[in-house]
Write a protein that holds these residues in place. Sequence first.
Motif, mmCIF file in Angstrom:
data_model
loop_
_atom_site.group_PDB
_atom_site.id
_atom_site.type_symbol
_atom_site.label_atom_id
_atom_site.label_comp_id
_atom_site.label_asym_id
_atom_site.label_seq_id
_atom_site.Cartn_x
_atom_site.Cartn_y
_atom_site.Cartn_z
ATOM 1 N N ARG A 87 -21.769 -6.444 -8.234
ATOM 2 C CA ARG A 87 -22.956 -7.114 -7.715
ATOM 3 C C ARG A 87 -22.777 -8.622 -7.617
ATOM 4 N N GLU A 88 -21.764 -9.178 -8.284
ATOM 5 C CA GLU A 88 -21.547 -10.629 -8.242
ATOM 6 C C GLU A 88 -20.638 -11.044 -7.090
ATOM 7 N N ASN A 89 -19.571 -10.293 -6.839
ATOM 8 C CA ASN A 89 -18.613 -10.740 -5.817
ATOM 9 C C ASN A 89 -18.355 -9.732 -4.703
ATOM 10 N N GLY A 90 -18.939 -8.527 -4.779
ATOM 11 C CA GLY A 90 -18.802 -7.561 -3.699
ATOM 12 C C GLY A 90 -17.551 -6.714 -3.727
ATOM 13 N N THR A 142 -15.280 9.654 -14.330
ATOM 14 C CA THR A 142 -16.577 9.202 -13.848
ATOM 15 C C THR A 142 -16.451 7.721 -13.573
ATOM 16 N N GLY A 143 -16.314 7.375 -12.292
ATOM 17 C CA GLY A 143 -16.214 5.971 -11.925
ATOM 18 C C GLY A 143 -17.451 5.216 -12.364
ATOM 19 N N GLY A 144 -17.270 3.937 -12.676
ATOM 20 C CA GLY A 144 -18.363 3.187 -13.254
ATOM 21 C C GLY A 144 -18.753 1.957 -12.478
ATOM 22 N N VAL A 145 -19.041 0.887 -13.218
ATOM 23 C CA VAL A 145 -19.540 -0.348 -12.630
ATOM 24 C C VAL A 145 -18.858 -1.535 -13.304
ATOM 25 N N VAL A 146 -18.889 -2.662 -12.613
ATOM 26 C CA VAL A 146 -18.478 -3.925 -13.221
ATOM 27 C C VAL A 146 -19.681 -4.477 -13.969
ATOM 28 N N TYR A 147 -19.480 -4.772 -15.240
ATOM 29 C CA TYR A 147 -20.601 -5.161 -16.096
ATOM 30 C C TYR A 147 -21.039 -6.591 -15.811
ATOM 31 N N GLY A 168 -32.429 -3.446 -12.264
ATOM 32 C CA GLY A 168 -32.650 -4.510 -11.305
ATOM 33 C C GLY A 168 -32.147 -5.866 -11.734
ATOM 34 N N PHE A 169 -31.630 -5.958 -12.969
ATOM 35 C CA PHE A 169 -31.162 -7.238 -13.490
ATOM 36 C C PHE A 169 -29.702 -7.177 -13.921
ATOM 37 N N GLY A 170 -29.036 -6.042 -13.679
ATOM 38 C CA GLY A 170 -27.611 -5.937 -13.954
ATOM 39 C C GLY A 170 -27.241 -5.294 -15.263
ATOM 40 N N ASP A 171 -28.217 -4.940 -16.093
ATOM 41 C CA ASP A 171 -27.862 -4.225 -17.308
ATOM 42 C C ASP A 171 -27.438 -2.804 -16.952
ATOM 43 N N VAL A 172 -26.562 -2.238 -17.797
ATOM 44 C CA VAL A 172 -25.895 -0.975 -17.471
ATOM 45 C C VAL A 172 -26.417 0.147 -18.361
ATOM 46 N N TYR A 173 -26.562 1.314 -17.760
ATOM 47 C CA TYR A 173 -27.075 2.501 -18.435
ATOM 48 C C TYR A 173 -26.065 3.633 -18.291
#
Length: 410
Positions: A257-260, A334-339, A392-397
């Motif tokens: 979400r920061e650099n695409g 399970t692919g994830g996210v950049v924190y 909506g603020f970038g925290d991860v679940y």
Amino acid sequence: MQPILPSVRDTSRATIESEPRARARKLRWLVGTLACAALASASCDPVLRAIRVPGTFNQPIFLTAPAGDSRLFVVEKAGRIRIVANGSVLPAAFLDISALIANAGEGGLLGMAFSPGYASDRLFYVYYVNLAGDSVLARFQASAGNPNLATVASQFILLVVDQPAGFDNHKGGTIAFSPIDGYLYWALGDGGGSDDPFVSAQNPTLLLGKMIRLNVSGGPTAPYTIPPDNPFVGPDGVADEIWSLGFRNPFRFAFDRENGDLWIGDVGQGAREEIDYEPATDPGGRNYGWDVQEGTLCHETHVGQPCENPLSPVNFTFPYYEYPTHVNGTCAITGGVVYRGSAPFLASAYLFSDYCSNRIWAMLPTGLQDMTQSIRPDTGTISGIAAFGEDGFGDVYIVSIGSSQIHRIR
């Protein structure tokens, strides 16, 4: 788990990032680590926990939220989207399309993405497998009078991708908007079965086994259009929707979400689980090799495509990272996210998991770190991780379909 060499099209973050960005990223990580040490002495464990989200869910498979929105939208595989607001699950579903869903195997309601302009247009998109077993991309609109409600009647179907009969797996599962170009990306698996029996992933005329990229900005009832800079636009025998190809089952992918930057977890067959990476500036057109390759390993040679030498690939892009399947309980990535959440010592880390082993890893600037023992639930259990969702603020679940529970990393 051992890192692999980058391919000729070097996808190493160390070479892609600018020096100022790399220094800033490492500085954030260092500051967070020092803060962690100050708070927790020899261990970060006391300040890193998985806090259970209250509520009862039925097969939760994904979680997301519009930017800046305090609500959580929980996607349930059987066909409902539930809202968590002010610490509790709202009694009425935001959307219930269970009557449209085939939920067997790896089917169901699999993904959700909010329009970049959701605050004004109220549009969102879902991916589900319909009663015929085919993959559907559909647009819905939230009510103007009740932001916690959308209706089946608002559905506009953008695209239906035929799936081969007799298989209920390898459907992919994620749709997401790029924060850079604003286009909608959708990853589809090869259609199921062993060894890609229909050679879908390498068939340039099919959308199965592909990442596709669409312009869906036309409004509530407008069809999609092809972005003019899609890599295969034109009379080249390749479907214009295709962004990249050669996937087995890219179940979860995410944009930083920061650099695409784009991170893709592709589920392997029996030898390799892989993470694929594309920087935000990537022009598309990559071929990740399935089913000629499984990661860096030769799988089978066909349609005139030879297997590649891992040290000198020509036609295929090899994984940014891979690990063996069926080792220490692993079975499917399970692919994830950049924190980009509130825990500074995880800043810029790519979080991912393995569905069977329930292990969680963080790809940090200093290397790979097993976070399984650090990210422990305060209550409940983490089992069968289906997704890492962002609020909506970038925290991860952590979304656990096995235990039907959701935990927030904090």
